[in-house]
Design a protein around this motif. Structure first.
Motif, PDB file in Angstrom:
ATOM      1  N   LEU A 143       0.824  -1.212   0.000  1.00  0.00           N
ATOM      2  CA  LEU A 143       0.000   0.000   0.000  1.00  0.00           C
ATOM      3  C   LEU A 143       0.855   1.258   0.000  1.00  0.00           C
ATOM      4  O   LEU A 143       0.572   2.225  -0.706  1.00  0.00           O
ATOM      5  N   LYS A 144       1.910   1.234   0.799  1.00  0.00           N
ATOM      6  CA  LYS A 144       2.778   2.412   0.883  1.00  0.00           C
ATOM      7  C   LYS A 144       3.548   2.606  -0.418  1.00  0.00           C
ATOM      8  O   LYS A 144       3.735   3.741  -0.877  1.00  0.00           O
ATOM      9  N   MET A 191       1.256   4.131  -2.949  1.00  0.00           N
ATOM     10  CA  MET A 191       1.040   5.550  -2.675  1.00  0.00           C
ATOM     11  C   MET A 191       2.255   6.376  -3.099  1.00  0.00           C
ATOM     12  O   MET A 191       2.109   7.449  -3.688  1.00  0.00           O
ATOM     13  N   TRP A 192       3.465   5.892  -2.820  1.00  0.00           N
ATOM     14  CA  TRP A 192       4.664   6.629  -3.218  1.00  0.00           C
ATOM     15  C   TRP A 192       4.741   6.767  -4.744  1.00  0.00           C
ATOM     16  O   TRP A 192       5.130   7.815  -5.259  1.00  0.00           O
ATOM     17  N   PHE A 209       2.181   6.775  -6.783  1.00  0.00           N
ATOM     18  CA  PHE A 209       1.146   7.733  -7.165  1.00  0.00           C
ATOM     19  C   PHE A 209       1.606   9.162  -6.905  1.00  0.00           C
ATOM     20  O   PHE A 209       1.426  10.055  -7.745  1.00  0.00           O
ATOM     21  N   LEU A 210       2.219   9.381  -5.736  1.00  0.00           N
ATOM     22  CA  LEU A 210       2.672  10.730  -5.391  1.00  0.00           C
ATOM     23  C   LEU A 210       3.779  11.199  -6.333  1.00  0.00           C
ATOM     24  O   LEU A 210       3.867  12.390  -6.647  1.00  0.00           O
ATOM     25  N   ASP A 250       2.008  12.274  -9.368  1.00  0.00           N
ATOM     26  CA  ASP A 250       1.248  13.486  -9.067  1.00  0.00           C
ATOM     27  C   ASP A 250       2.170  14.691  -8.929  1.00  0.00           C
ATOM     28  O   ASP A 250       1.787  15.824  -9.240  1.00  0.00           O
ATOM     29  N   HIS A 259      -7.805  17.599  -4.782  1.00  0.00           N
ATOM     30  CA  HIS A 259      -6.946  16.700  -4.011  1.00  0.00           C
ATOM     31  C   HIS A 259      -7.260  16.790  -2.515  1.00  0.00           C
ATOM     32  O   HIS A 259      -7.296  15.770  -1.817  1.00  0.00           O
ATOM     33  N   GLY A 295      -8.701  13.874  -0.003  1.00  0.00           N
ATOM     34  CA  GLY A 295      -8.074  13.578   1.277  1.00  0.00           C
ATOM     35  C   GLY A 295      -9.059  13.618   2.430  1.00  0.00           C
ATOM     36  O   GLY A 295      -9.032  12.756   3.317  1.00  0.00           O
ATOM     37  N   VAL A 354      -0.642   5.699   5.138  1.00  0.00           N
ATOM     38  CA  VAL A 354      -0.692   5.944   3.701  1.00  0.00           C
ATOM     39  C   VAL A 354      -1.510   7.194   3.405  1.00  0.00           C
ATOM     40  O   VAL A 354      -1.132   8.026   2.570  1.00  0.00           O
ATOM     41  N   THR A 355      -2.635   7.350   4.111  1.00  0.00           N
ATOM     42  CA  THR A 355      -3.444   8.560   3.952  1.00  0.00           C
ATOM     43  C   THR A 355      -2.656   9.787   4.393  1.00  0.00           C
ATOM     44  O   THR A 355      -2.756  10.856   3.786  1.00  0.00           O
ATOM     45  N   TYR A 385      -0.314  10.997   1.696  1.00  0.00           N
ATOM     46  CA  TYR A 385      -1.071  11.762   0.708  1.00  0.00           C
ATOM     47  C   TYR A 385      -1.360  13.164   1.234  1.00  0.00           C
ATOM     48  O   TYR A 385      -1.188  14.158   0.516  1.00  0.00           O
TER      49      TYR A 385
END
Length: 201
Positions: free
Chosen positions: A22-23, A26-27, A29-30, A33, A146, A150, A176-177, A180
């Motif tokens: 999951l982490k 997210m990394w 995705f970031l 982004d 965004h 969140g 993880v949230t 973000y």
């Protein structure tokens, strides 16, 4: 039952990088982004000062109001740290309190943004008015989306904590949230500097 257990094991399973899946997701995705916002900010800078007709930035931007909203958003990151710390300590009441605080502060920031957009519209600035309006609304509006995502993520975690008991074992979801959320805050610092502070420097 076995399916849900298997899903939970996959979600918490470390990747070869040492990060839980999951982490890692997210990394990644970031990272994408970050390039996306970099493009929007770069576009704003390229067209800065090229509007042929008003309203111009100096006519509509309100530094004091935006400074207050920026402070609110930055404080929400501090509350996020407190929420994650509380969950890791299995202090569920404080975890819920701080998580609600982050979502509330994020909502206040969005309220400031709605107020700002409404004020600009009354002063004649729109998405199609000039280059400043186009780049400004796309950049800050995208950031606002965004923040909204969140807030919804935080409220989902908060509601889930009442539906299904949560403990420190579930901290990965809030962590993880949090990644973000901190990213969204950092992006706003850049936007605030480029759009508001540099304009009046």
């Amino acid at each position: 039952m076995s399916g849900s257990v298997a899903l939970e094991q996959v979600e918490h399973q470390p990747h070869r990088t040492g990060l839980p899946d999951l982490k890692l997701i997210m990394w990644l995705f970031l990272a994408s982004d970050c390039m996306f916002f970099g493009t929007l900010i770069g576009t704003y800078l390229v067209y800065q000062g090229r509007s042929l007709e008003g309203p111009f930035p100096a006519d509509v931007l309100d530094i004091p109001v935006t400074t207050v909203s920026s402070f609110v958003l930055l404080m929400s990151s501090f509350l996020m740290v407190l929420a994650l710390h509380a969950l890791r300590k299995d202090d569920i009441p404080r975890f819920r309190l701080w998580t609600f605080g982050v979502a509330f502060f994020g909502s206040v920031f969005l309220g400031f943004q709605v107020f700002e957009f409404s004020t600009f519209a009354l002063e004649g600035l729109s998405l199609n008015q000039n280059l400043f309006g186009s780049t400004f609304f796309v950049l800050t509006g995208t950031h606002g989306i965004h923040v909204t995502v969140g807030v919804l993520m935080l409220l989902s975690i908060l509601i889930l904590s009442f539906v299904k008991p949560m403990s420190s074992k579930d901290a990965i979801f809030l962590e993880v949230t949090g990644l973000y959320w901190h990213f969204v805050d950092i992006v706003w610092i850049v936007i605030f500097t480029v759009v508001y502070l540099v304009e009046f420097a």
